[in-house]
Enzyme design. Structure first.
Site, PDB file in Angstrom:
ATOM      1  N   ARG A 233      44.273  30.271  37.413  1.00 53.48           N
ATOM      2  CA  ARG A 233      42.883  30.589  37.736  1.00 53.48           C
ATOM      3  C   ARG A 233      42.513  29.787  38.985  1.00 53.48           C
ATOM      4  O   ARG A 233      42.955  28.645  39.141  1.00 53.48           O
ATOM      5  CB  ARG A 233      41.936  30.171  36.604  1.00 53.48           C
ATOM      6  CG  ARG A 233      42.021  31.026  35.355  1.00 53.48           C
ATOM      7  CD  ARG A 233      41.315  32.372  35.557  1.00 53.48           C
ATOM      8  NE  ARG A 233      41.281  33.164  34.347  1.00 53.48           N
ATOM      9  CZ  ARG A 233      42.175  34.093  34.021  1.00 53.48           C
ATOM     10  NH1 ARG A 233      43.197  34.350  34.805  1.00 53.48           N
ATOM     11  NH2 ARG A 233      42.043  34.785  32.905  1.00 53.48           N
ATOM     12  N   GLU A 262      36.788  35.261  43.172  1.00 47.31           N
ATOM     13  CA  GLU A 262      37.403  36.589  43.359  1.00 47.31           C
ATOM     14  C   GLU A 262      36.358  37.703  43.288  1.00 47.31           C
ATOM     15  O   GLU A 262      35.432  37.596  42.499  1.00 47.31           O
ATOM     16  CB  GLU A 262      38.461  36.817  42.274  1.00 47.31           C
ATOM     17  CG  GLU A 262      39.592  35.822  42.376  1.00 47.31           C
ATOM     18  CD  GLU A 262      40.577  35.921  41.218  1.00 47.31           C
ATOM     19  OE1 GLU A 262      40.509  36.895  40.447  1.00 47.31           O
ATOM     20  OE2 GLU A 262      41.397  35.011  41.092  1.00 47.31           O
ATOM     21  N   HIS A 280      45.140  38.985  42.768  1.00 43.48           N
ATOM     22  CA  HIS A 280      45.220  38.769  41.306  1.00 43.48           C
ATOM     23  C   HIS A 280      46.068  39.866  40.646  1.00 43.48           C
ATOM     24  O   HIS A 280      45.576  40.636  39.818  1.00 43.48           O
ATOM     25  CB  HIS A 280      43.823  38.711  40.680  1.00 43.48           C
ATOM     26  CG  HIS A 280      43.821  37.961  39.375  1.00 43.48           C
ATOM     27  ND1 HIS A 280      42.778  37.175  38.959  1.00 43.48           N
ATOM     28  CD2 HIS A 280      44.762  37.867  38.382  1.00 43.48           C
ATOM     29  CE1 HIS A 280      43.059  36.640  37.778  1.00 43.48           C
ATOM     30  NE2 HIS A 280      44.267  37.047  37.405  1.00 43.48           N
TER      31      HIS A 280
END
Ligand code: A2R
Length: 314
Positions: A233, A262, A280
């Site tokens: 993360r 993000e 991602h």
């Protein structure tokens, strides 16, 4: 008999939605204009939530549904679900572990190979016709023989470690505890481990205890030849410090699948040549996403039938 109501927090792939619709009446929260009114209307009857790792379920959402029994979350990381609130309200939470271990590990090695062999840059070099006009691209680094430090030697971390061993890399790890029956040296101190490593791979959960754990100090210890890989993360890394250190060369390189905000990726990071950036994609293959979707559905159906949950976290 009417199907029970299920709050669908975010969109899912069609097979997941179809499998959910077999047993539940789906209510698409993400399409509602007035979210508050939408929740109020569903409050008396809603026992089920299906959500995504990014969208999660907030304390407000959990509190607004007094009959809620279960939140089934897509993804292994469930940091966007307020698990404290879920516990307080007696709500179960499930995630989708294990089925993505191989995929995330593959993506990690893809990032590492891309960074050290400069795959994106050399591909661009050929496409631009520069090989022909300017000659060879130049020499790069390689993984073989390097020491890789894994922050978070869990299900995914162990799979990454195995792949790294196939590249004859030496594996070391850090976590809150040393693990028994693990063949790799343990470092109790993350900074010390970073100092000893060529690569630092971050694959621990996002949580209050891991926020900013990859600090400026850790990245300085990794050093000008060191390479940081984050497939966990964005919250685990001090992104501002990382950018400064990459710009100055105090940190050698970074291969990143995750970011602090993000899908926003800072312009200064995008301008660097010593980074490889993915949107991602860790678990984003057809096969793995299908398996994750099935697990979201199986947990909800197990609960509906009064059977034990397959992958509970709360
Ligand atoms: O700390 P330990 O010994 O329980 O090891 C766990 C480690 N970990 C931490 N390490 C250092 N400081 C912490 N505060 C801390 N909290 C947890 O992370 C364990 O070895 C590892 C997590 O392993 P698993 O629970 O098996 O997670 P998995 O399936 O490998 O997925 C890791 C993460 C997800 O949470 C997503 O955020 C990401 O990968 O995609």
């Amino acid at each position: 008999m009417a199907k029970p109501d299920l709050l669908q927090v975010c969109p899912f792939a069609e097979p997941v939605t179809a499998a959910l619709a077999e047993d539940f009446s789906l209510h698409r929260y993400f399409e509602a204009d007035d979210k508050q009114a939408f929740l109020e209307k569903l409050a008396p009857t809603t026992r089920f939530i299906a959500t995504g790792g990014h969208h999660g379920a907030s304390r407000e959402m959990i509190a607004a549904l007094p009959n809620l029994e279960i939140i089934s979350s897509f993804g292994v990381g469930y940091d966007a679900v307020d698990v404290t609130a879920a516990r307080e309200h007696g709500v179960s939470v499930t995630n989708t572990p294990d089925v993505l271990n191989d995929c995330v590990a593959e993506t990690t090695l893809a990032l590492m190979l891309a960074l050290c062999h400069r795959v994106p840059q050399s591909d661009a070099y050929v496409r631009a016709g520069r090989w022909e006009s300017e000659g060879p691209f130049g020499l790069t680094d390689e993984l073989t023989g390097r020491r890789v430090a894994i922050l978070g030697l869990g299900r995914i971390g162990k799979t990454i470690a195995k792949l790294c061993q196939a590249f004859n890399m030496e594996v070391v790890y850090h976590g809150r505890n040393a693990q028994e029956h693990v063949p790799y040296p343990y470092y109790a101190d993350l900074t010390e481990m970073a100092r000893a490593a060529d690569w630092l791979v971050v694959i621990a959960p996002g949580s209050a205890s891991t926020r900013g754990i990859v600090s400026r100090e850790v990245m300085e210890a990794l050093g000008s030849e060191g390479k940081l890989v984050n497939v966990a993360r964005g919250s685990l890394v001090d992104e501002a410090a990382m950018i400064e250190l990459l710009e100055s060369g105090a940190l050698g390189g970074a291969a990143l699948d995750v970011f602090a905000e993000e899908p926003h990726v800072p312009e200064r990071l995008r301008a660097l040549s010593n980074v490889v950036l993915l949107p991602h994609q860790g678990s984003a293959t057809h096969k793995t996403r299908a398996a994750m979707g099935q697990l979201v559905v199986k947990n909800l159906k197990a609960h509906l039938r009064g059977e034990p949950l397959i992958s509970p976290v709360v």
